[in-house]
Design a protein around this motif. Structure first.
Motif, PDB file in Angstrom:
ATOM      1  N   ILE B  17       3.374  10.790   7.619  1.00 23.33           N
ATOM      2  CA  ILE B  17       2.108  11.534   7.613  1.00 23.33           C
ATOM      3  C   ILE B  17       0.928  10.654   7.258  1.00 23.33           C
ATOM      4  N   PHE B  18       1.136   9.649   6.425  1.00 20.64           N
ATOM      5  CA  PHE B  18       0.005   8.798   6.049  1.00 20.64           C
ATOM      6  C   PHE B  18      -0.393   7.929   7.215  1.00 20.64           C
ATOM      7  N   PHE B  19       0.609   7.413   7.905  1.00 24.65           N
ATOM      8  CA  PHE B  19       0.334   6.431   8.927  1.00 24.65           C
ATOM      9  C   PHE B  19      -0.361   7.022  10.128  1.00 24.65           C
ATOM     10  N   GLN B  20      -0.171   8.293  10.361  1.00 28.38           N
ATOM     11  CA  GLN B  20      -0.861   8.917  11.486  1.00 28.38           C
ATOM     12  C   GLN B  20      -2.361   8.758  11.381  1.00 28.38           C
ATOM     13  N   GLU B  21      -2.843   8.756  10.153  1.00 26.87           N
ATOM     14  CA  GLU B  21      -4.286   8.719   9.958  1.00 26.87           C
ATOM     15  C   GLU B  21      -4.953   7.515  10.566  1.00 26.87           C
ATOM     16  N   PHE B  22      -4.305   6.355  10.491  1.00 29.13           N
ATOM     17  CA  PHE B  22      -5.054   5.194  10.952  1.00 29.13           C
ATOM     18  C   PHE B  22      -4.351   4.390  12.028  1.00 29.13           C
ATOM     19  N   HIS B  23      -3.391   4.969  12.677  1.00 33.31           N
ATOM     20  CA  HIS B  23      -2.764   4.235  13.772  1.00 33.31           C
ATOM     21  C   HIS B  23      -3.293   4.664  15.126  1.00 33.31           C
ATOM     22  N   HIS B  24      -4.543   5.057  15.137  1.00 35.04           N
ATOM     23  CA  HIS B  24      -5.094   5.535  16.387  1.00 35.04           C
ATOM     24  C   HIS B  24      -5.844   4.442  17.142  1.00 35.04           C
ATOM     25  N   THR B  25      -6.121   3.355  16.469  1.00 35.88           N
ATOM     26  CA  THR B  25      -6.924   2.327  17.137  1.00 35.88           C
ATOM     27  C   THR B  25      -6.043   1.505  18.065  1.00 35.88           C
ATOM     28  N   SER B  26      -6.656   1.055  19.136  1.00 41.79           N
ATOM     29  CA  SER B  26      -5.877   0.286  20.094  1.00 41.79           C
ATOM     30  C   SER B  26      -6.018  -1.206  19.858  1.00 41.79           C
ATOM     31  N   THR B  27      -7.060  -1.580  19.165  1.00 44.02           N
ATOM     32  CA  THR B  27      -7.248  -3.012  18.884  1.00 44.02           C
ATOM     33  C   THR B  27      -6.181  -3.477  17.918  1.00 44.02           C
ATOM     34  N   ARG B 205       2.990  17.630  -1.772  1.00 40.05           N
ATOM     35  CA  ARG B 205       2.482  16.856  -2.905  1.00 40.05           C
ATOM     36  C   ARG B 205       1.772  15.597  -2.453  1.00 40.05           C
ATOM     37  N   PHE B 206       2.340  14.902  -1.496  1.00 40.90           N
ATOM     38  CA  PHE B 206       1.704  13.680  -1.010  1.00 40.90           C
ATOM     39  C   PHE B 206       0.352  13.984  -0.389  1.00 40.90           C
ATOM     40  N   ALA B 207       0.331  15.010   0.445  1.00 40.37           N
ATOM     41  CA  ALA B 207      -0.919  15.373   1.115  1.00 40.37           C
ATOM     42  C   ALA B 207      -1.960  15.779   0.088  1.00 40.37           C
ATOM     43  N   HIS B 208      -1.511  16.529  -0.908  1.00 40.55           N
ATOM     44  CA  HIS B 208      -2.381  16.990  -1.976  1.00 40.55           C
ATOM     45  C   HIS B 208      -2.939  15.789  -2.751  1.00 40.55           C
ATOM     46  N   TYR B 209      -2.049  14.835  -3.024  1.00 41.58           N
ATOM     47  CA  TYR B 209      -2.436  13.625  -3.757  1.00 41.58           C
ATOM     48  C   TYR B 209      -3.482  12.832  -2.980  1.00 41.58           C
ATOM     49  N   LEU B 210      -3.256  12.693  -1.677  1.00 41.32           N
ATOM     50  CA  LEU B 210      -4.216  11.947  -0.863  1.00 41.32           C
ATOM     51  C   LEU B 210      -5.546  12.683  -0.748  1.00 41.32           C
ATOM     52  N   GLU B 211      -5.465  13.997  -0.664  1.00 42.34           N
ATOM     53  CA  GLU B 211      -6.710  14.757  -0.559  1.00 42.34           C
ATOM     54  C   GLU B 211      -7.520  14.616  -1.845  1.00 42.34           C
ATOM     55  N   LYS B 212      -6.811  14.708  -2.971  1.00 43.43           N
ATOM     56  CA  LYS B 212      -7.473  14.549  -4.256  1.00 43.43           C
ATOM     57  C   LYS B 212      -8.072  13.146  -4.359  1.00 43.43           C
ATOM     58  N   THR B 213      -7.300  12.169  -3.909  1.00 45.62           N
ATOM     59  CA  THR B 213      -7.772  10.783  -3.955  1.00 45.62           C
ATOM     60  C   THR B 213      -9.022  10.603  -3.107  1.00 45.62           C
ATOM     61  N   GLY B 280      -0.532  14.641 -17.203  1.00 46.38           N
ATOM     62  CA  GLY B 280       0.274  15.526 -16.373  1.00 46.38           C
ATOM     63  C   GLY B 280       0.140  15.264 -14.889  1.00 46.38           C
ATOM     64  N   LEU B 281      -0.452  14.106 -14.543  1.00 44.04           N
ATOM     65  CA  LEU B 281      -0.706  13.848 -13.131  1.00 44.04           C
ATOM     66  C   LEU B 281       0.387  12.989 -12.510  1.00 44.04           C
ATOM     67  N   ALA B 282       0.839  13.416 -11.328  1.00 47.53           N
ATOM     68  CA  ALA B 282       1.839  12.647 -10.592  1.00 47.53           C
ATOM     69  C   ALA B 282       1.123  11.869  -9.505  1.00 47.53           C
ATOM     70  N   THR B 283       1.011  10.543  -9.705  1.00 46.48           N
ATOM     71  CA  THR B 283       0.304   9.734  -8.719  1.00 46.48           C
ATOM     72  C   THR B 283       1.300   9.048  -7.789  1.00 46.48           C
ATOM     73  N   GLY B 284       0.778   8.198  -6.898  1.00 46.83           N
ATOM     74  CA  GLY B 284       1.586   7.527  -5.885  1.00 46.83           C
ATOM     75  C   GLY B 284       2.918   6.982  -6.375  1.00 46.83           C
ATOM     76  N   PRO B 285       2.892   6.079  -7.377  1.00 49.47           N
ATOM     77  CA  PRO B 285       4.158   5.504  -7.828  1.00 49.47           C
ATOM     78  C   PRO B 285       5.182   6.562  -8.250  1.00 49.47           C
ATOM     79  N   VAL B 286       4.700   7.604  -8.900  1.00 53.03           N
ATOM     80  CA  VAL B 286       5.598   8.676  -9.340  1.00 53.03           C
ATOM     81  C   VAL B 286       6.176   9.421  -8.145  1.00 53.03           C
ATOM     82  N   LEU B 287       5.314   9.735  -7.193  1.00 53.57           N
ATOM     83  CA  LEU B 287       5.773  10.511  -6.037  1.00 53.57           C
ATOM     84  C   LEU B 287       6.798   9.733  -5.224  1.00 53.57           C
TER      85      LEU B 287
END
Lengths: 376, 365
Positions: B17-27, B205-213, B280-287
């Motif tokens: 899901i993360f990689f979809q965000e920026f693998h759209h460029t052709s260069t 959770r990952f999506a939520h974490y990225l949105e918060k970030t 109480g926050l679960a960040t990247g490394p935790v997830l």
């Protein structure tokens, strides 16, 4: 000082009555005003109220029931407090918008108008309320370091603080977003500066002088400066901004500002005077030693004499006998001076109103002044 | 589709899901992950930005017009010149890169510099409030405002800084810029709210974490970059490039911040570590760690509130590949940022912005 201006009412070409002649009761003033502006202003934009964030907060605030965090009182105040004129500032902004009439500046000013008020002005009224409310909430933060065991568990207070900061910030952010949507940089600047004023005013409200925690060593002019910041600036600048939105002249903008400023001052003075002018048979209403009558009393008697009176009124454990102090103040010139000052500002507000054409809206604004300058 | 490799580790699409965000460029400018330093002559971003940022903090303090001495002291407290000034630097470099791209102009407009000032003020105001919300007692190696002056005044100081930022913003006189930067204020608050809630489901959770970030960190950088690009030229493609650069670098920055919370020691960092866990926050490394150690799920759901949770969670993270995974993710975002910025005309500032993404990855505080 203000004696000369006192009883001389304002009777201009517009025919506004002078201050001493009464006027309708407050609740009537408000309900008539609401009719004039087209719909009840008793709740803020539904968009904001129905947001997930606010309902989240509301749920969380319920956890504060049973604790002593001030946020609970603030929240209750929103629901139950009709005495303190919920949304009064918004109402005034709407009234003055209507009183000023349509824009005369450009014929091409094609903005939609409902009940004689532009939608941008309605938005501004709401923004004013959002800001006022945000600071009611932010005022309710407690200093963790000053808590005692009688205040309850630390956890509750920390939680309450968290909710207070977040909800206040949420309201402010909404205000900023709505301000941006007005697409008027002068208005953004004006209202943003009003927020700065409000912060400084609240800061002074909170500050205690070092030697005696009960009362500040300030004279009435300093008091007026601080009260302008905490109680007048927001409404004064909002009224001015409402005029700017309709592109009214600088002169009209200034008159609107003056009305907002002086009416708010009268309102504050009126409120400060309540404990001293009510014929109460029961308990004495507590009052702030930094309220107008006390400050004026101090100015007349001198700081030393006043401090002595306070000490004399302090019983065991330094508990202040407010009834005794109230009598001391009533015996002096503080109360009558405060009433004079209230009427002075009322007259200034009416004088500003004179510059607007006669209308129902203008009458409603005058009635507000009469209501806040009326004493039994 | 696009599986990337880094030092022999294959990161499969469970995190796709993360990689979809920026693998759209052709260069394919920067897909060769073996290079970390761009081989074009690079300039130290701090040197390049230095002239523009000289007096930045003095200028901010000039915007903070407060009559009460103590309140003034509080508002000035974090503008002592000791901060990284990372955000203002990105802003001025972006402004110059866009100006050169547009018409080879070597000038920077006063309004663009104002954006840098405003961005730093908004950022600081939010930090002040965050510290009250989190009951933090140190930041940047010194005591927090709330620790010294109490929560009531600290909240007021934050409000004042924000109002001063708004006044400065209004004075630029551009309603579009006001809208763009006001969006940041809204995002910052919503980001805080996102942090209040938690999600049951791992993917959520990952999506939520990225949105918060995004809301809490990247939005400010993305939108201030966008703002200076708007002031620079009317081309919406340039605005999008600036925005995407800011967004990607911002997310990367926060991811590394989250990593440092586990890997750095408190003195060096300037603030206590495992701070996120304690909140109480679960960040990247935790997830990421949770995928290897499912027993962490329960701790995440109760926000590490039971005694011993924080320590246990920390140990799990350090035993897992959570740190590496998060770092790798940050690298992906940096590469995306680089791809974007390289769409602009070459300039020392453009390359400095590329170099900056590398600095984000390599920082230790």
């Amino acid at each position: 000082m203000w004696g000369a201006l006192l009883r001389r009412g304002v009777r201009g070409a517009g025919g506004l009555r002078c201050l001493s002649s009464g006027g309708p009761p407050w609740s009537q003033v408000v309900s008539e005003a609401e009719k004039i502006v087209g719909y009840p202003t008793s709740f803020m934009s539904l968009r904001c109220l129905l947001s997930d964030e606010l309902s989240n907060i509301a749920m969380q605030v319920r956890k504060l029931v049973g604790t002593k965090h001030p946020l609970l009182d603030t929240a209750r105040g929103f629901v139950y407090d009709s005495r303190n004129n919920l949304q009064m500032r918004g109402l005034v902004v709407l009234l003055i918008s209507k009183a000023a009439g349509p824009s005369t500046a450009e014929l091409s000013f094609q903005h939609d108008m409902v009940s004689g008020i532009y939608s941008s002005q309605r938005s501004l009224a709401e923004i004013t309320e959002l800001i006022h409310t945000a600071f009611l909430v932010h005022r309710g933060i407690v200093n963790i370091g000053e808590l005692k065991s009688c205040d309850g568990p630390l956890k509750d207070m920390q939680f309450g603080n968290k909710m207070a900061v977040l909800s206040g910030d949420f309201l402010l952010a909404n205000a900023c977003t709505s301000l941006a949507q007005l697409q008027n940089t002068k208005v953004v600047e004006l209202i943003s500066s009003a927020i700065g004023d409000l912060v400084q005013g609240i800061y002074y409200e909170n500050s205690k002088s070092t030697e005696n925690c009960l009362t500040d060593d300030i004279g009435i002019s300093r008091w007026k400066e601080q009260v302008f910041l905490s109680h007048s600036a927001l409404l004064a600048k909002s009224c001015q901004a409402a005029m700017e939105l309709a592109k009214h002249s600088a002169e009209i903008q200034d008159m609107a500002f003056q009305y907002g400023k002086h009416m708010s001052m009268s309102h504050k003075l009126h409120s400060d005077l309540q404990p001293f002018v009510k014929e109460s048979s029961g308990d004495t209403m507590a009052f702030s030693l930094n309220s107008a009558p006390a400050i004026l009393h101090q100015e007349f008697r001198g700081r030393e004499a006043w401090l002595k009176q306070i000490r004399e009124a302090q019983g065991k454990g330094n508990i202040v006998d407010y009834k005794k102090l109230q009598e001391a103040i009533k015996a002096g010139k503080g109360v009558t001076s405060a009433i004079d000052l209230c009427r002075y500002h009322g007259n200034r507000a009416l004088a500003a109103l004179e510059r607007f054409p006669p209308s129902e809206a203008r009458d409603a604004l005058a009635n507000i002044v009469y209501a806040v300058t009326r004493f039994p | 589709r696009n599986h990337a490799t880094w030092k022999g580790k294959n990161i499969k699409s469970k995190s796709g899901i993360f990689f979809q965000e920026f693998h759209h460029t052709s260069t394919s400018h920067c897909c060769s992950c073996s290079k970390t330093i761009s081989d074009e002559k690079y300039q130290d971003p701090f040197q390049l930005g230095r002239k523009d940022l000289k007096n930045l903090y003095e200028d901010i303090k000039k915007e903070l017009l407060v009559s009460a001495a103590e309140l003034k002291e509080m508002c000035d407290y974090y503008f002592d010149g000791k901060g990284k000034a990372f955000r203002p630097m990105i802003v001025v470099l972006m402004a110059r890169a866009c100006n050169i791209h547009h018409n080879n102009s070597k000038e920077m407009q006063a309004s663009q510099r104002s954006v840098a000032i405003i961005a730093e003020m908004i950022h600081t105001a939010s930090l002040v409030h965050d510290d009250v919300i989190d009951d933090a007692n140190s930041r940047r190696g010194k005591r927090t405002l709330n620790q010294i002056w109490g929560e009531r005044k600290a909240v007021l100081a934050g409000d004042f800084i924000l109002s001063a930022a708004s006044v400065a913003l209004a004075r630029i006189g551009n309603t579009t810029i006001i809208s763009v930067l006001t969006q940041v204020i809204e995002d910052l608050v919503r980001g805080e709210f996102l942090q209040l809630g938690s999600k049951e489901n791992e993917n959520e959770r990952f999506a939520h974490y990225l949105e918060k970030t995004f809301k809490k960190t990247a939005s400010l950088i993305a939108n201030s970059c966008k703002a200076v690009s708007i002031l620079s030229c009317p081309d919406p493609k340039v605005h999008e490039i600036a925005y995407q650069y800011g967004k990607n670098v911002g997310i990367a920055f926060q991811l590394i911040d989250d990593v440092l919370d586990f890997t750095s020691c408190a003195d060096h960092l300037g603030k206590p570590t495992a701070a996120d866990l304690k909140l109480g926050l679960a960040t990247g490394p935790v997830l990421f760690a949770c995928r290897q150690f499912p027993e962490m799920n329960a701790m995440i759901m109760r926000r590490f509130s039971k005694p011993g949770d924080v320590e246990r969670a920390r140990k799990y993270v350090l035993q897992s590949d959570g740190v590496q995974q998060t770092t790798y993710l940050a690298q992906r975002y940096c590469h995306a940022a680089t791809r974007e910025i390289r769409k602009l005309r070459p300039s020392p500032e453009r390359e400095a912005l590329v170099h900056l993404t590398e600095m984000v990855l390599m920082r230790d505080k």
